[in-house]
Scaffold this active site. Structure first.
Site, PDB file in Angstrom:
ATOM      1  N   GLU A 154      -7.412 -11.134  17.737  1.00  0.00           N
ATOM      2  CA  GLU A 154      -8.838 -11.492  17.652  1.00  0.00           C
ATOM      3  C   GLU A 154      -9.041 -12.547  16.561  1.00  0.00           C
ATOM      4  OE1 GLU A 154     -10.693  -7.824  16.315  1.00  0.00           O
ATOM      5  OE2 GLU A 154      -9.772  -8.033  14.339  1.00  0.00           O
ATOM      6  N   HIS A 169       0.811  -1.228   0.000  1.00  0.00           N
ATOM      7  CA  HIS A 169       0.000   0.000   0.000  1.00  0.00           C
ATOM      8  C   HIS A 169       0.836   1.266   0.000  1.00  0.00           C
ATOM      9  CE1 HIS A 169      -3.399  -2.539   1.987  1.00  0.00           C
ATOM     10  NE2 HIS A 169      -3.332  -2.735   0.689  1.00  0.00           N
ATOM     11  N   CYS A 181       4.263  15.746 -12.686  1.00  0.00           N
ATOM     12  CA  CYS A 181       5.376  15.076 -13.398  1.00  0.00           C
ATOM     13  C   CYS A 181       5.650  13.671 -12.878  1.00  0.00           C
ATOM     14  CB  CYS A 181       6.647  15.936 -13.272  1.00  0.00           C
ATOM     15  SG  CYS A 181       7.344  15.919 -11.596  1.00  0.00           S
ATOM     16  N   GLY A 228      -1.284  -9.725  12.220  1.00  0.00           N
ATOM     17  CA  GLY A 228      -1.767  -8.395  12.593  1.00  0.00           C
ATOM     18  C   GLY A 228      -2.603  -7.710  11.540  1.00  0.00           C
ATOM     19  N   THR A 229      -3.428  -8.512  10.838  1.00  0.00           N
ATOM     20  CA  THR A 229      -4.326  -7.876   9.870  1.00  0.00           C
ATOM     21  C   THR A 229      -5.748  -8.386  10.080  1.00  0.00           C
ATOM     22  OG1 THR A 229      -4.773  -7.443   7.522  1.00  0.00           O
ATOM     23  CG2 THR A 229      -3.810  -9.586   8.046  1.00  0.00           C
TER      24      THR A 229
HETATM   25  C1  BV8 Z   1      -8.291  -2.421  -5.307  1.00  0.00           C
HETATM   26  C2  BV8 Z   1      -3.211   2.919   2.459  1.00  0.00           C
HETATM   27  C3  BV8 Z   1      -8.877  -2.798  -7.548  1.00  0.00           C
HETATM   28  C4  BV8 Z   1      -2.895   4.238   2.941  1.00  0.00           C
HETATM   29  C5  BV8 Z   1      -5.052   1.388   2.662  1.00  0.00           C
HETATM   30  C6  BV8 Z   1     -15.899  -0.900  -3.571  1.00  0.00           C
HETATM   31  C7  BV8 Z   1     -15.342   0.123  -4.319  1.00  0.00           C
HETATM   32  C8  BV8 Z   1     -13.969   0.209  -4.553  1.00  0.00           C
HETATM   33  C9  BV8 Z   1     -13.132  -0.760  -4.040  1.00  0.00           C
HETATM   34  C10 BV8 Z   1     -13.703  -1.773  -3.301  1.00  0.00           C
HETATM   35  C11 BV8 Z   1     -15.059  -1.873  -3.065  1.00  0.00           C
HETATM   36  N1  BV8 Z   1     -15.293  -2.982  -2.297  1.00  0.00           N
HETATM   37  C12 BV8 Z   1     -14.116  -3.582  -2.049  1.00  0.00           C
HETATM   38  C13 BV8 Z   1     -13.157  -2.879  -2.657  1.00  0.00           C
HETATM   39  C14 BV8 Z   1     -11.768  -3.160  -2.644  1.00  0.00           C
HETATM   40  C15 BV8 Z   1     -11.128  -2.291  -1.567  1.00  0.00           C
HETATM   41  C16 BV8 Z   1     -11.445  -2.910  -0.232  1.00  0.00           C
HETATM   42  O1  BV8 Z   1     -10.906  -3.944   0.098  1.00  0.00           O
HETATM   43  N2  BV8 Z   1     -12.344  -2.287   0.567  1.00  0.00           N
HETATM   44  C17 BV8 Z   1     -12.690  -2.902   1.839  1.00  0.00           C
HETATM   45  C18 BV8 Z   1     -12.665  -1.878   2.953  1.00  0.00           C
HETATM   46  C19 BV8 Z   1     -14.055  -3.562   1.685  1.00  0.00           C
HETATM   47  N3  BV8 Z   1      -9.726  -2.383  -1.856  1.00  0.00           N
HETATM   48  C20 BV8 Z   1      -9.157  -1.474  -2.672  1.00  0.00           C
HETATM   49  O2  BV8 Z   1      -9.721  -0.494  -3.112  1.00  0.00           O
HETATM   50  C21 BV8 Z   1      -7.724  -1.796  -3.055  1.00  0.00           C
HETATM   51  N4  BV8 Z   1      -7.594  -1.645  -4.478  1.00  0.00           N
HETATM   52  O3  BV8 Z   1      -9.052  -3.273  -4.924  1.00  0.00           O
HETATM   53  O4  BV8 Z   1      -8.064  -2.121  -6.636  1.00  0.00           O
HETATM   54  C22 BV8 Z   1     -10.187  -2.060  -7.604  1.00  0.00           C
HETATM   55  C23 BV8 Z   1     -10.179  -0.736  -8.041  1.00  0.00           C
HETATM   56  C24 BV8 Z   1     -11.402  -0.086  -8.142  1.00  0.00           C
HETATM   57  C25 BV8 Z   1     -12.602  -0.723  -7.774  1.00  0.00           C
HETATM   58  C26 BV8 Z   1     -12.571  -2.041  -7.270  1.00  0.00           C
HETATM   59  C27 BV8 Z   1     -11.359  -2.702  -7.178  1.00  0.00           C
HETATM   60  C28 BV8 Z   1      -6.759  -0.849  -2.368  1.00  0.00           C
HETATM   61  C29 BV8 Z   1      -6.773  -1.121  -0.882  1.00  0.00           C
HETATM   62  C30 BV8 Z   1      -5.680  -0.296  -0.210  1.00  0.00           C
HETATM   63  C31 BV8 Z   1      -6.325   0.725   0.671  1.00  0.00           C
HETATM   64  N5  BV8 Z   1      -5.266   1.463   1.381  1.00  0.00           N
HETATM   65  N6  BV8 Z   1      -4.166   2.174   3.253  1.00  0.00           N
HETATM   66  C32 BV8 Z   1      -3.086   4.483   4.364  1.00  0.00           C
HETATM   67  O5  BV8 Z   1      -2.656   3.637   5.179  1.00  0.00           O
HETATM   68  O6  BV8 Z   1      -3.664   5.521   4.680  1.00  0.00           O
HETATM   69  S1  BV8 Z   1      -5.935   0.284   3.581  1.00  0.00           S
HETATM   70  C33 BV8 Z   1      -5.510   0.234   5.202  1.00  0.00           C
HETATM   71  O7  BV8 Z   1      -6.128  -0.993   5.646  1.00  0.00           O
HETATM   72  C34 BV8 Z   1      -4.040   0.073   5.557  1.00  0.00           C
HETATM   73  O8  BV8 Z   1      -3.168  -0.032   4.473  1.00  0.00           O
HETATM   74  C35 BV8 Z   1      -4.034  -1.219   6.344  1.00  0.00           C
HETATM   75  O9  BV8 Z   1      -2.847  -1.851   6.279  1.00  0.00           O
HETATM   76  C36 BV8 Z   1      -5.094  -1.940   5.638  1.00  0.00           C
HETATM   77  C37 BV8 Z   1      -5.586  -3.200   6.252  1.00  0.00           C
HETATM   78  O10 BV8 Z   1      -5.906  -2.953   7.593  1.00  0.00           O
HETATM   79  P1  BV8 Z   1      -5.112  -3.827   8.677  1.00  0.00           P
HETATM   80  O11 BV8 Z   1      -3.657  -3.669   8.412  1.00  0.00           O
HETATM   81  O12 BV8 Z   1      -5.673  -5.187   8.673  1.00  0.00           O
HETATM   82  O13 BV8 Z   1      -5.427  -3.048   9.998  1.00  0.00           O
HETATM   83  P2  BV8 Z   1      -6.756  -3.152  10.884  1.00  0.00           P
HETATM   84  O14 BV8 Z   1      -6.763  -2.004  11.839  1.00  0.00           O
HETATM   85  O15 BV8 Z   1      -7.928  -3.374   9.997  1.00  0.00           O
HETATM   86  O16 BV8 Z   1      -6.551  -4.494  11.714  1.00  0.00           O
HETATM   87  C38 BV8 Z   1      -5.492  -4.588  12.637  1.00  0.00           C
HETATM   88  C39 BV8 Z   1      -5.494  -6.025  13.096  1.00  0.00           C
HETATM   89  O17 BV8 Z   1      -4.386  -6.212  13.967  1.00  0.00           O
HETATM   90  C40 BV8 Z   1      -6.743  -6.404  13.876  1.00  0.00           C
HETATM   91  O18 BV8 Z   1      -7.208  -7.653  13.413  1.00  0.00           O
HETATM   92  C41 BV8 Z   1      -6.249  -6.514  15.326  1.00  0.00           C
HETATM   93  O19 BV8 Z   1      -6.919  -7.533  16.030  1.00  0.00           O
HETATM   94  C42 BV8 Z   1      -4.812  -6.896  15.111  1.00  0.00           C
HETATM   95  N7  BV8 Z   1      -3.922  -6.491  16.199  1.00  0.00           N
HETATM   96  C43 BV8 Z   1      -3.950  -5.328  16.906  1.00  0.00           C
HETATM   97  N8  BV8 Z   1      -2.924  -5.319  17.776  1.00  0.00           N
HETATM   98  C44 BV8 Z   1      -2.232  -6.474  17.595  1.00  0.00           C
HETATM   99  C45 BV8 Z   1      -2.867  -7.226  16.591  1.00  0.00           C
HETATM  100  N9  BV8 Z   1      -2.425  -8.421  16.177  1.00  0.00           N
HETATM  101  C46 BV8 Z   1      -1.318  -8.905  16.773  1.00  0.00           C
HETATM  102  N10 BV8 Z   1      -0.652  -8.247  17.749  1.00  0.00           N
HETATM  103  C47 BV8 Z   1      -1.079  -7.042  18.183  1.00  0.00           C
HETATM  104  N11 BV8 Z   1      -0.400  -6.402  19.160  1.00  0.00           N
HETATM  105 ZN    ZN Z   2       6.460  17.582 -10.409  1.00  0.00          ZN
END
Ligand code: BV8
Ligand code: ZN
Length: 251
Positions: free
Chosen positions: A221, A119, A130, A193-194
């Site tokens: 979780e 990401h 550019c 961690g995702t």
């Molecule tokens: C794509 C970047 C093709 C910048 C991020 C409708 C319209 C358009 C798109 C979609 C749609 N429906 C679905 C989609 C696809 C969409 C998607 O998946 N949406 C989801 C929400 C339904 N995906 C996209 O758009 C991707 N591109 O599909 O292109 C396309 C194009 C057009 C139309 C369709 C398809 C691009 C996705 C990238 C988004 N960018 N961030 C920024 O960070 O600001 S996403 C963001 O979420 C972060 O990058 C992050 O990494 C990512 C995932 O989250 P997690 O890392 O899992 O974090 P989260 O908080 O959720 O969970 C943490 C976990 O850790 C928990 O489970 C917790 O229990 C655990 N935890 C906590 N502490 C600990 C632990 N585990 C262990 N130890 C601990 N101590």
């Molecule tokens: Zn430029």
């Protein structure tokens, strides 16, 4: 839990190539808010308000303010034992690939070498005119006051955007291909961690399984990934990963 860690250690001892996918949970113990947790980043803002091209077109100041705020938190944080354990795992496997969803650069700061950023990276900015990509970060001193929402500009005068993948944007072409290529011959895939809700990363455990890799999840979780994997290790990445590394042969 001890037996489950023992099983993970056996799987890893019998593996030659290791694939690791990480999410915000591996940076949680560094004090970086996750996205969807109780104190998650999305609590005050929704993803669609900020992490989309539309949001940036609509209000680039707000989006840059949010990224500068996050940079401040990250610059004041340090890698945690989960990041360092992953560095140690990389030393132990000739064939190793770390694919991270995180944009916080903490894996690289911890010393991970072979890192693919699915990401993007919050400390890179890309010019809308550019397409030049530069390192861009706030001055350290702004890390606690409201961030100046002056819009960062390229030397060509163009507006810069964070070099991250927003919702609705495609994953960088080569990154996904390289990850899939490695995964197709990986012996084991650790998913750490995702929450498994963001695609296409969320599809990786299933793909790994179909390629015949053993799959291990580490998470606080139960997630949509949990029913898919061979082994689910409930708990903190910063505790479980070092425990595993401690019981593997030295590099
Ligand atoms: C794509 C970047 C093709 C910048 C991020 C409708 C319209 C358009 C798109 C979609 C749609 N429906 C679905 C989609 C696809 C969409 C998607 O998946 N949406 C989801 C929400 C339904 N995906 C996209 O758009 C991707 N591109 O599909 O292109 C396309 C194009 C057009 C139309 C369709 C398809 C691009 C996705 C990238 C988004 N960018 N961030 C920024 O960070 O600001 S996403 C963001 O979420 C972060 O990058 C992050 O990494 C990512 C995932 O989250 P997690 O890392 O899992 O974090 P989260 O908080 O959720 O969970 C943490 C976990 O850790 C928990 O489970 C917790 O229990 C655990 N935890 C906590 N502490 C600990 C632990 N585990 C262990 N130890 C601990 N101590
Ligand atoms: Zn430029």
């Amino acid at each position: 839990m001890k037996e489950k860690i023992e099983i993970a250690i056996q799987i890893l001892k019998n593996s030659r190539s290791l694939f690791i996918l990480t999410g915000a949970g591996v940076s949680a113990e560094s004090g970086i808010p996750t996205f969807r947790g109780k104190d998650g980043l999305w609590k005050n803002y929704s993803a669609t308000d900020l992490a989309t091209p539309e949001a940036f077109r609509r209000n680039p100041e707000l989006v840059w303010e949010w990224y500068h705020w996050r940079q401040g938190i990250i610059l004041n944080a340090n890698p945690n034992p989960a990041h360092y354990a992953i560095v140690e795992l990389e030393k132990r496997y000739k064939d190793f690939l770390l694919l991270t969803q995180n944009v916080d650069n903490l894996h690289q700061r911890a010393g991970s070498k072979n890192v693919l950023e699915l990401h993007g990276n919050i400390f890179r900015a890309r010019c809308l005119e550019c397409n030049k990509i530069i390192h861009h970060q706030i001055e350290q001193k702004f890390n606690d006051s409201p961030h100046p929402n002056r819009l960062p500009k390229c030397s060509c005068g163009g507006l810069l955007r964070p070099d991250v993948v927003w919702f609705g944007e495609l994953i960088p072409e080569g990154i996904w291909q390289r990850a899939m290529e490695f995964l197709s011959s990986a012996d084991v895939a650790i998913i750490c961690g995702t929450s498994g809700v963001v695609w296409p990363a969320a599809g990786i455990p299933e793909i790994a399984k179909n390629y015949g890799a053993k799959t291990i999840e580490i998470n606080l979780e139960v997630t949509p990934i949990s029913p898919l994997v061979d082994l689910s290790l409930p708990g903190k990445a910063g505790e479980i990963l070092p425990e595993i590394v401690k019981n593997l042969p030295a590099p």
